[in-house]
Design an enzyme around this catalytic site. Structure first.
Site, mmCIF file in Angstrom:
data_model
loop_
_atom_site.group_PDB
_atom_site.id
_atom_site.type_symbol
_atom_site.label_atom_id
_atom_site.label_comp_id
_atom_site.label_asym_id
_atom_site.label_seq_id
_atom_site.Cartn_x
_atom_site.Cartn_y
_atom_site.Cartn_z
ATOM 1 N N SER A 115 12.994 -14.652 5.024
ATOM 2 C CA SER A 115 13.801 -13.428 5.116
ATOM 3 C C SER A 115 14.418 -13.276 6.508
ATOM 4 O O SER A 115 15.510 -12.739 6.646
ATOM 5 C CB SER A 115 12.964 -12.199 4.758
ATOM 6 N N LEU A 117 15.745 -15.546 8.247
ATOM 7 C CA LEU A 117 17.003 -16.295 8.242
ATOM 8 C C LEU A 117 18.003 -15.670 7.275
ATOM 9 O O LEU A 117 19.209 -15.628 7.561
ATOM 10 C CB LEU A 117 16.741 -17.754 7.866
ATOM 11 N N ARG A 119 18.466 -12.646 6.615
ATOM 12 C CA ARG A 119 19.096 -11.474 7.247
ATOM 13 C C ARG A 119 20.241 -11.864 8.176
ATOM 14 O O ARG A 119 21.058 -11.031 8.534
ATOM 15 C CB ARG A 119 18.047 -10.663 8.000
ATOM 16 N N LEU A 151 16.603 -29.790 1.897
ATOM 17 C CA LEU A 151 17.030 -28.397 1.824
ATOM 18 C C LEU A 151 18.551 -28.317 1.859
ATOM 19 O O LEU A 151 19.178 -28.940 2.712
ATOM 20 C CB LEU A 151 16.449 -27.602 2.990
ATOM 21 N N GLU A 152 19.111 -27.582 0.918
ATOM 22 C CA GLU A 152 20.542 -27.312 0.926
ATOM 23 C C GLU A 152 20.723 -25.974 1.628
ATOM 24 O O GLU A 152 20.234 -24.953 1.152
ATOM 25 C CB GLU A 152 21.088 -27.239 -0.505
ATOM 26 N N GLN A 171 9.523 -21.398 2.790
ATOM 27 C CA GLN A 171 8.133 -21.216 2.379
ATOM 28 C C GLN A 171 7.912 -21.867 1.027
ATOM 29 O O GLN A 171 8.797 -21.868 0.170
ATOM 30 C CB GLN A 171 7.749 -19.743 2.355
#
Length: 198
Positions: A115, A117, A119, A151-152, A171
């Site tokens: 969260s 990131l 935000r 990770l995209e 996470q």
């Protein structure tokens, strides 16, 4: 059903799940484990043919993701000063941690962004959160410890954001699979990692 921290630790202890290196004590929450950012990044550029922008069609039988990355991906390594993730850009990145979910363990996982990131407008593992039972498991290689998660990431916020190697990037949430799969995950990303140097 989502596993609690206690049940995740029990799964690790019995080998139903592997995370290498082992998460630090401050990476745990009640129902998730924070994973960290590896140093390798790939920035996607717009493909061009003879200098003209062209589209990409994943449904084309000749489409090859690895070839697209080789032709349109710009590889970076995060240095000591970090990497500036520009607003409106898209990156492929990896976790430092390698994950293995043996199919007989009846576990799968989900990757969610942080969260802190979100935000800032950073989406992590966009539209592909499921880590299937069997991910990172190679039956004929007992010493294989698993694969890092690709990770995209996109920055859809107005701010440029500095990424630093080892920062908490996502996470991992562990879930129970109802029944043992006939077949574990065997897709093209079963064994994955950052692209080789070109």
């Amino acid at each position: 059903m989502i596993l609690s921290d206690r049940e995740i630790k029990a799964a690790l202890a019995r080998g139903a799940l592997k995370i290498t290196p082992e998460p630090s004590s401050d990476a745990w929450s009640s129902t998730a484990i924070d994973l960290t950012l590896a140093k390798d990044l790939v920035l996607l550029r717009v493909p061009k043919v003879a200098g003209v922008t062209t589209s990409v069609c994943p449904a084309d039988p000749n489409y090859q993701f690895d070839q697209l990355i080789a032709e349109c991906g710009q590889k970076f390594t995060i240095g000591h000063d970090g990497y500036i993730f520009k607003s409106t850009s898209f990156l492929l990145s990896w976790t430092k941690e390698r994950i293995q979910l043996p199919p007989q363990a009846r576990l799968a996982a989900r990757v969610e962004g942080k969260s802190s990131l979100a935000r800032l407008g950073i989406g992590v593992h966009v539209t592909a959160p499921t880590i299937h039972a069997g991910f990172g498991y190679v039956p004929n290689k007992p010493d294989y410890v698993g694969s890092p998660l690709q990770l995209e990431m996109w920055n859809c916020g107005p701010l440029d954001v500095k990424l630093v190697e080892g920062m908490r990037i996502c996470q991992l949430i562990i879930e129970v699979v109802d029944g043992t799969p006939d077949k574990g995950y065997s897709g093209r990303f079963l064994v994955q990692g950052p692209p080789a140097e070109g």
